[in-house]
Design a protein around this motif. Structure first.
Motif, PDB file in Angstrom:
ATOM      1  N   GLU A 168       0.825  -1.200   0.000  1.00 30.85           N
ATOM      2  CA  GLU A 168       0.000   0.000   0.000  1.00 30.85           C
ATOM      3  C   GLU A 168       0.858   1.248   0.000  1.00 30.85           C
ATOM      4  O   GLU A 168       1.999   1.244   0.480  1.00 30.85           O
ATOM      5  N   ARG A 217      -3.095  -3.155  -2.430  1.00 34.09           N
ATOM      6  CA  ARG A 217      -3.211  -4.402  -3.186  1.00 34.09           C
ATOM      7  C   ARG A 217      -2.838  -5.550  -2.258  1.00 34.09           C
ATOM      8  O   ARG A 217      -1.797  -5.509  -1.590  1.00 34.09           O
ATOM      9  N   ASP A 227      -5.923 -11.469  -6.674  1.00 30.07           N
ATOM     10  CA  ASP A 227      -5.636 -10.250  -5.931  1.00 30.07           C
ATOM     11  C   ASP A 227      -6.919  -9.523  -5.548  1.00 30.07           C
ATOM     12  O   ASP A 227      -7.993  -9.778  -6.086  1.00 30.07           O
ATOM     13  N   LYS A 231      -7.689  -5.403  -4.848  1.00 34.75           N
ATOM     14  CA  LYS A 231      -6.977  -4.132  -4.953  1.00 34.75           C
ATOM     15  C   LYS A 231      -7.946  -2.983  -5.152  1.00 34.75           C
ATOM     16  O   LYS A 231      -9.084  -3.184  -5.563  1.00 34.75           O
TER      17      LYS A 231
END
Length: 196
Positions: free
Chosen positions: A154, A173, A184, A186
């Protein structure tokens, strides 16, 4: 004692509501016994290639044990838009302040996944976080956490209205790798923090 009880209460409320994760602006002028709560709102988020809901999804509860060590509870909750799939990450960690700009952390994680099934996984994470003054009342911050279930990255910027009240925006993320979910999570988060 009141601060410890308040921290426990806030952590319980946050856990129940799955509202908090991902640190906001670091505690400014930190002193032993400081308690800080950050609440974040996630927007423009994705779960893999799917859009995620804009919702309360991040923050933390941090307690300064002494001049070098903080204890922190974090939770990041992301839910797919138009569906029931979600990833809910929890972490309890100790943060060691190496100097005013760099800190190291380590702790335990739990990842709850709902994606046509429900499951949870336990693990650990270690990492570094940093902060740097950019201008009067403006602080840049970022972190990298490496774990067996979640890797977190981050970067953000915060504005301190007072020593106790701040606002921030950041990009976060999480690379989540558990048995039934390998993708992921994000997106952007805006939030406010208050130091008691």
């Amino acid at each position: 004692m009141k601060k410890i009880i308040t921290a426990a209460l806030m952590a319980a409320l946050v856990s129940a509501g799955a509202v908090v994760y991902a640190a906001g602006t670091p505690i400014q002028n930190r002193q032993e016994g400081d308690l800080k709560v950050d609440l974040n709102y996630g927007f423009n988020q994705k779960m893999g290639h799917h859009d995620a809901k804009s919702q309360f999804s991040g923050g933390d509860v941090t307690y300064a044990l002494n001049d070098k060590v903080d204890i922190q509870y974090d939770n990041n909750n992301t839910k797919i838009d138009g569906g029931s799939a979600k990833v809910n990450e929890h972490a309890v960690r100790a943060i060691y302040h190496i100097n005013p700009y760099i800190s190291a952390f380590g702790g335990a994680t739990r990842v709850d996944v709902k994606n046509g099934y429900r499951d949870h996984y336990y693990g650990g994470q270690v990492g570094l976080e940093g902060q740097v003054p950019i201008a009067n009342k403006v602080t840049g911050f970022g972190s990298v956490g490496i774990g067996d279930d979640v890797n977190t990255y981050e970067i953000g910027v915060g504005y301190n209205f007072t020593d106790n009240l701040d606002a921030h925006i950041k990009y976060r993320r999480d690379d989540v790798d558990v048995n039934n979910y390998d993708d992921d999570v994000k997106g952007w988060q805006v939030g406010v923090g208050y130091k008691f």
